[in-house]
Write a protein that holds these residues in place. Structure first.
Motif, short mmCIF file in Angstrom:
data_model
loop_
_atom_site.label_atom_id
_atom_site.label_comp_id
_atom_site.label_asym_id
_atom_site.label_seq_id
_atom_site.Cartn_x
_atom_site.Cartn_y
_atom_site.Cartn_z
N ASP A 1 0.84 -1.21 0.00
CA ASP A 1 0.00 0.00 0.00
C ASP A 1 0.87 1.26 0.00
O ASP A 1 0.57 2.23 -0.71
N ALA A 2 1.92 1.25 0.81
CA ALA A 2 2.78 2.43 0.90
C ALA A 2 3.47 2.69 -0.44
O ALA A 2 3.57 3.85 -0.89
N ALA A 3 3.98 1.64 -1.11
CA ALA A 3 4.64 1.81 -2.40
C ALA A 3 3.66 2.34 -3.44
O ALA A 3 3.98 3.24 -4.23
N PHE A 4 2.43 1.82 -3.43
CA PHE A 4 1.44 2.28 -4.41
C PHE A 4 1.06 3.74 -4.16
O PHE A 4 0.92 4.53 -5.10
N ARG A 5 0.85 4.10 -2.89
CA ARG A 5 0.48 5.50 -2.59
C ARG A 5 1.55 6.48 -3.06
O ARG A 5 1.23 7.60 -3.44
N ASP A 6 2.81 6.08 -3.03
CA ASP A 6 3.89 7.00 -3.43
C ASP A 6 4.31 6.82 -4.88
O ASP A 6 5.39 7.25 -5.28
N GLY A 7 3.49 6.14 -5.66
CA GLY A 7 3.71 6.15 -7.10
C GLY A 7 4.62 5.05 -7.61
O GLY A 7 5.09 5.16 -8.75
N PHE A 8 4.87 4.01 -6.83
CA PHE A 8 5.74 2.92 -7.29
C PHE A 8 4.89 1.71 -7.64
O PHE A 8 3.92 1.38 -6.93
N ASP A 9 5.28 1.06 -8.74
CA ASP A 9 4.53 -0.11 -9.17
C ASP A 9 4.74 -1.28 -8.22
O ASP A 9 3.81 -2.05 -7.96
N THR A 10 5.96 -1.44 -7.72
CA THR A 10 6.28 -2.57 -6.82
C THR A 10 7.14 -2.06 -5.68
O THR A 10 7.80 -1.02 -5.80
N PRO A 11 7.15 -2.79 -4.54
CA PRO A 11 8.09 -2.42 -3.46
C PRO A 11 9.54 -2.45 -3.93
O PRO A 11 10.37 -1.65 -3.48
N ALA A 12 9.86 -3.36 -4.88
CA ALA A 12 11.24 -3.41 -5.38
C ALA A 12 11.59 -2.11 -6.10
O ALA A 12 12.72 -1.62 -6.02
N ALA A 13 10.61 -1.53 -6.83
CA ALA A 13 10.88 -0.25 -7.50
C ALA A 13 11.16 0.84 -6.49
O ALA A 13 12.02 1.70 -6.69
N ALA A 14 10.42 0.85 -5.37
CA ALA A 14 10.67 1.85 -4.33
C ALA A 14 12.05 1.66 -3.72
O ALA A 14 12.79 2.62 -3.49
N ALA A 15 12.44 0.41 -3.49
CA ALA A 15 13.78 0.16 -2.93
C ALA A 15 14.86 0.59 -3.90
O ALA A 15 15.90 1.14 -3.52
N ALA A 16 14.63 0.37 -5.23
CA ALA A 16 15.63 0.76 -6.22
C ALA A 16 15.77 2.27 -6.33
O ALA A 16 16.81 2.79 -6.71
N ALA A 17 14.69 3.02 -6.01
CA ALA A 17 14.75 4.48 -6.12
C ALA A 17 15.49 5.13 -4.97
O ALA A 17 15.83 6.31 -5.05
N LEU A 18 15.74 4.40 -3.90
CA LEU A 18 16.46 4.98 -2.76
C LEU A 18 17.89 5.29 -3.13
O LEU A 18 18.56 4.51 -3.82
N LEU A 19 18.38 6.42 -2.72
CA LEU A 19 19.76 6.84 -2.98
C LEU A 19 20.54 6.85 -1.68
O LEU A 19 19.99 7.12 -0.61
N ASP A 20 21.85 6.56 -1.83
CA ASP A 20 22.68 6.70 -0.64
C ASP A 20 23.01 8.18 -0.42
O ASP A 20 22.89 8.99 -1.34
N PRO A 21 23.39 8.57 0.80
CA PRO A 21 23.64 10.00 1.07
C PRO A 21 24.63 10.66 0.11
O PRO A 21 24.38 11.79 -0.33
N PRO A 22 25.77 10.02 -0.26
CA PRO A 22 26.67 10.70 -1.21
C PRO A 22 25.99 11.00 -2.55
O PRO A 22 26.15 12.09 -3.09
N ALA A 23 25.25 10.03 -3.09
CA ALA A 23 24.57 10.28 -4.36
C ALA A 23 23.53 11.37 -4.23
O ALA A 23 23.37 12.23 -5.10
N ARG A 24 22.81 11.37 -3.08
CA ARG A 24 21.79 12.40 -2.87
C ARG A 24 22.44 13.78 -2.78
O ARG A 24 21.97 14.76 -3.37
#
Length: 1000
Positions: free
Chosen positions: A704-727
């Protein structure tokens, strides 16, 4: 055009003869061409193109590309035969390339020439009739029947998706090249070239008339003398307004020559005023040039900011996705924790069940709890005796443990006291190290401030020495140019004076018997003057005057260069002073060494502070530990005395409970162990059930959380996370772009630079020439009066000649303006052509609009009515317009550039574009029916729903009696499309197999 049968021998990967029945495939309407990578799927399409046009598509048509199969037997010739129907005629095309075959009965090879043959099927007789066996006739017949070139055929029949994906993201020039190949627009380009030729011809005629007029103006200037007229107009032959400027200038010259006799006494004052005006104009033009240059530099920076906008938008999109993914991160962590707990609980449950008896191995938590209750009831009778016996054993171990802890606490008291004795000395050393590092940091900042001025002085000193040498060389060149100019001027004046002395002979040369004299009007010429020795003709004088002007220009150029070098030398010398370069370099090196040493010392400040913090924390910890250990010593002494009393009481109680037996503890231990196993198993079963429930809830909340924030799958949400240096890197890039954009905007908003940029380019050279002419006029004003009278007559005649030439030039310039306007309008460079569209681009834009309309009909079906492809002629920056494409999203109601499409969207948009282009090009070619199409790879980027819609559109092509072949690796298409042509590769070459049922 419909394909019936293709036969290939020793072609590409096919060693043996392979026959492909397209009629069998076409009956299904939609068929799949599949096979492993390198098997030869593309070679099937190459064979079709080779049969029709004698060449293969695209990049594979290169010199040195061999069509013959490396697997084929040397005696088997490479040959392709295609049976097709086009324009209502059944044809058979056979082609073979130039190749080597073994000599008959001898060793070696002989060359077989390329061959072509065309036959037509006669339905009345049921036989094939030969039409031609020459390459030219076969190629001409096929091209006329299809109405398409090879490039057009490859685009509208083979539909290479990669090319159309590039077409979607290409700029206007690249799209123009592709559309120009597909739609023959050469006639419009020829119109542009013809108008350009007419413009060049008219321009040449205008320039010739301008040159005649300009030559007359030069003669007027020569007759008027250097003091008799202002400088010639700055316009040159070919420039608009030259005739008017020359006539005005000639009138001024006549007026000046006539009025010089009356205003000689005021000439010096007027010349001085002109000199000041020219100086002010030169200063104004110089300042204008500086402001315009600054504005141009700011525009370059603005262009760079515009080019970086795409990178900034991409970085912002990544950051936005990361921020949305952060809101899902907590749910993701909860799901992972629940999964780990579930696995641990399951393992613990299995381990707890292992020691249970067989009748309870699969029992539930309630059954296990009931069994435990029974055991504990049986144990209740022995609880008191067992507890006493156990307590007696515990007291012995507790006394031993208490003794060990008491010794440890006493040792801790001694150790803490020893460490605290040296605390003040240790604290002083650490604070001293911090102060030294802070002093080094201050010294490093001071040295950094000194180093940059030293570096600038060193650079200025080097520039000073280099400019000193350049100044000496420039002065030498300026002196030589001045001498050459003076010599040329003296030569010209000498020749002019000699010509004036022989002017009578020059006039006499034009006399004819009976014709009136141009000077006195007499028709008799009893004694015409004869040229004296060394007479100077006008050509020699003109050449000397031209040489004088060139020398003057060279002198001014050399003087300007010398002035610039002197100014640069003065600036460098003012900044560097008189110090030698070597001394300044040594000083900079010394400052650099000291700065690096100070920085290294300052870097130790942070570790020293951390060491002091750690020591102070340890000091507090040691004090706390000492106090706690002292309290623990007193407490454990009291505990030991209490245990001694309790042990004596328990000994008396156990003596009474055991009597003569010694098995109470053993019996109680057995019962306790069994109850513990049952209790542990029951707890493990309940824990496993609870962990499974928590895992299910956590997975649901994560989805539900992944869908509410616009991600098709939880894996897509995990892939979108950036580490602090990249951010941080992305944020820094965005901030840098915004800072640069703000600076550029501020500079562009500056009133002075913006106003200067809106004005025409500064004409510093003209202003400088005018200023120098004014100074010359000031010096020559005192000698101008004597020559003014004799110039009036010559100026009147030359002015009349200039007026006649200007009148004859008017029609020529009107014709040139008319032709030039048309040429500029068709070339897209005219101001009236607001969108900067060439005539050819305008025609191609109309074709592209037709293609977009045809593509939209299929695109809306593929996208469930969401997308439409529209043509736009809006300009992008300074580039020309006319060939733009945008995708209109019905969900948002907005249009966006085709370059923003995702991979799957790009595929089905390019597919729709390819199908639309096929329709338009076929209509352009005379309405030729395209009954067989091939679509290249790209279906793997589509989801299931979009794939169904795309296949539905392709299947709908059968409404027009078309068959469509899909070339793809996508496994799901094997199930969806029953009719399949499989290309199977092997060590001896590839083979083809026809399938009519899907594979499981």
């Amino acid at each position: 055009m419909r394909l019936h049968r293709l036969t290939v021998s020793a072609f590409g990967p096919f060693a043996a003869t392979q026959e492909i029945d397209f009629d069998a495939l076409s009956r299904a309407g939609l068929f799949l061409l599949r096979g492993q990578t390198g098997a030869g799927k593309t070679s099937v399409l190459d064979a079709v193109c080779f049969a029709l046009y004698g060449g293969v598509p695209g990049a594979r048509q290169k010199p040195g590309v061999v069509l013959r199969s490396d697997h084929a037997d040397p005696g088997t010739l490479t040959e392709v035969t295609l049976d097709l129907t086009v324009a209502g005629r059944r044809l058979e095309v056979t082609r073979s390339p130039a190749q080597q075959r073994p000599k008959k009965g001898r060793a070696g090879f002989t060359t077989v020439k390329a061959a072509s043959a065309l036959r037509e099927y006669d339905a009345r007789t049921g036989a094939w009739r030969a039409l031609s066996r020459t390459h030219q006739e076969v190629g001409k017949e096929i091209t006329e029947l299809l109405g398409m070139s090879r490039e057009q055929f490859c685009q509208v029949v083979l539909l290479p998706q990669g090319d159309f994906a590039q077409f979607l993201q290409a700029d206007a020039e690249q799209r123009a090249r592709l559309l120009g190949r597909l739609f023959d627009t050469r006639r419009f380009a020829a119109v542009e070239e013809r108008l350009a030729e007419l413009r060049r011809g008219a321009e040449a005629r205008v320039r010739a008339g301008d040159e005649r007029l300009y030559a007359t103006a030069q003669r007027i200037a020569q007759a008027a003398g250097p003091e008799g007229a202002p400088p010639l107009p700055e316009l040159r032959p070919g420039d608009p307004g030259l005739a008017t400027a020359v006539l005005i200038w000639a009138a001024v010259a006549r007026t000046v020559a006539a009025e010089r006799r009356d205003i000689a006494e005021r000439a010096l004052t007027e010349a001085a005023r002109r000199q000041r005006t020219a100086r002010d104009a030169l200063d104004a033009e110089t300042e204008l040039a500086r402001l315009q240059q600054r504005f141009a530099e700011t525009r370059k920076r603005a262009d760079a900011v515009g080019e970086g906008r795409a990178d900034r938008d991409l970085a912002q999109a990544l950051l936005d996705a990361d921020r949305r993914a952060e809101r899902v991160q907590e749910a993701l962590a909860l799901r992972d924790t629940a999964a780990r707990q579930d696995r641990g609980a399951a393992d613990a449950c299995a381990a707890a069940r292992r020691p249970l008896p067989a009748d309870l191995a699969d029992a539930g938590a309630e059954a296990l709890t009931a069994a435990e209750r029974t055991v504990r009831e049986e144990l209740g009778a022995l609880a008191s005796a067992r507890a006493a016996e156990a307590r007696e054993a515990e007291i012995s171990s507790e006394r031993a443990e208490l003794k060990r802890q008491l010794n440890a606490d006493e040792e801790a008291v001694r150790e803490a006291g020893s460490w605290l004795e040296g605390w003040e000395e240790r604290q002083a050393r650490l604070r001293e190290a911090i102060e030294e590092a802070q002093a080094a940091a201050t010294r490093a900042e001071r040295l950094a401030g000194l180093r940059e001025p030293a570096r600038r002085r060193l650079a200025a000193a080097r520039a000073r020495d280099a400019s000193a040498r350049e100044a000496a060389e420039a002065e030498t060149r300026a002196l030589a140019a001045a001498r050459a100019a003076a010599t040329a001027h003296e030569t010209w004046l000498d020749l002019r004076e000699r010509r004036l002395r022989g002017m009578a002979a020059e006039l006499a040369a034009a006399l004819r018997p009976g014709a009136p004299c141009a000077v006195c009007g007499a028709t008799e010429h009893p004694a015409p003057a004869r040229p004296a020795a060394g007479h100077v003709d006008p050509a020699v004088e003109d050449a000397a005057q031209a040489a004088h002007r060139r020398a003057e220009e060279a002198r001014r150029t050399a003087d300007d260069a010398c002035t610039r070098v002197r100014e640069a030398h003065a600036v460098a010398a003012a900044e560097a002073g008189e110090a030698p370069v070597a001394d300044l370099a040594d000083e900079l090196e010394r400052l650099t060494r000291e700065h690096e040493a100070a920085r290294a010392a300052a870097a130790r400040a942070h570790p020293a502070k951390e060491a002091l913090d750690r020591a102070e924390r340890e000091y507090r910890d040691r004090q706390d530990a000492k106090r706690q250990a002292e309290r623990a010593v007193a407490s454990r002494t009291s505990q030991r005395e209490a245990l001694d009393r309790e042990q004596a009481n328990l000994a008396a109680e156990l003596s009474r409970a055991r009597g003569a037996s010694s098995t109470v503890a053993q019996r109680a231990a057995d019962l306790e162990g069994r109850a513990a196993l049952l209790a542990a198993a029951a707890d493990a079963v309940r824990a496993a059930d609870s962990a499974a429930s928590r895992l299910k809830d956590a997975a649901a909340r994560l989805a539900d959380a992944a869908f509410r924030d616009g991600f098709d799958t939880p894996a897509a949400a995990a892939a979108a996370l950036l580490d602090p240096p990249a951010r941080r890197d992305l944020q820094q890039r965005i901030d840098a772009w915004q800072r640069e954009a703000a600076v550029v905007a501020e500079h562009l908003a500056e009133h002075r630079a913006d106003g200067a940029a809106a004005r025409p380019p500064a004409e510093t050279a003209a202003a400088r020439a005018a200023h120098e002419a004014a100074e010359d006029a000031l010096r020559a004003a005192t000698t101008a009066l004597a020559a003014a009278g004799e110039r009036v007559t010559a100026l009147a005649g030359l002015s009349a000649l200039a007026d006649a030439e200007a009148r004859s030039l008017g029609p020529l310039r009107a014709a040139y303006d008319r032709v030039a306007g048309l040429a500029a309008l068709t070339a897209g460079t005219s101001a009236q052509n607001e969108r900067r569209m060439r005539l050819e681009s305008y025609v191609l834009a109309a074709r592209l609009e037709q293609v977009a309309a045809a593509a939209t009909a299929r695109l809306q079906h593929m996208s469930s009515g969401r997308y439409a492809l529209v043509h736009t002629d809006a300009r992008v920056g300074q580039r020309r317009s006319g060939l733009g494409l945008e995708v209109v999203d019905a969900w948002t109601g907005s249009a966006r550039d085709t370059a923003t499409l995702s991979g799957g969207e790009t595929f089905f948009v390019s597919l729709a574009l390819a199908l639309g282009l096929a329709d338009v090009v076929s209509d352009e070619a005379g309405g030729v029916r395209l009954d067989t199409l091939f679509i290249d790879e790209g279906f793997g980027t589509l989801d299931d729903q979009t794939l169904d819609e795309v296949l539905d559109v392709l299947d709908g092509l059968r409404d027009r009696d078309r068959s469509v072949g899909i070339v793809s690796h996508v496994a799901d298409l094997r199930r969806r499309i029953p009719a399949q042509l499989e290309v199977v590769k092997g060590r001896q070459g590839s083979t083809v197999r026809l399938r009519t049922a899907p594979l499981d």
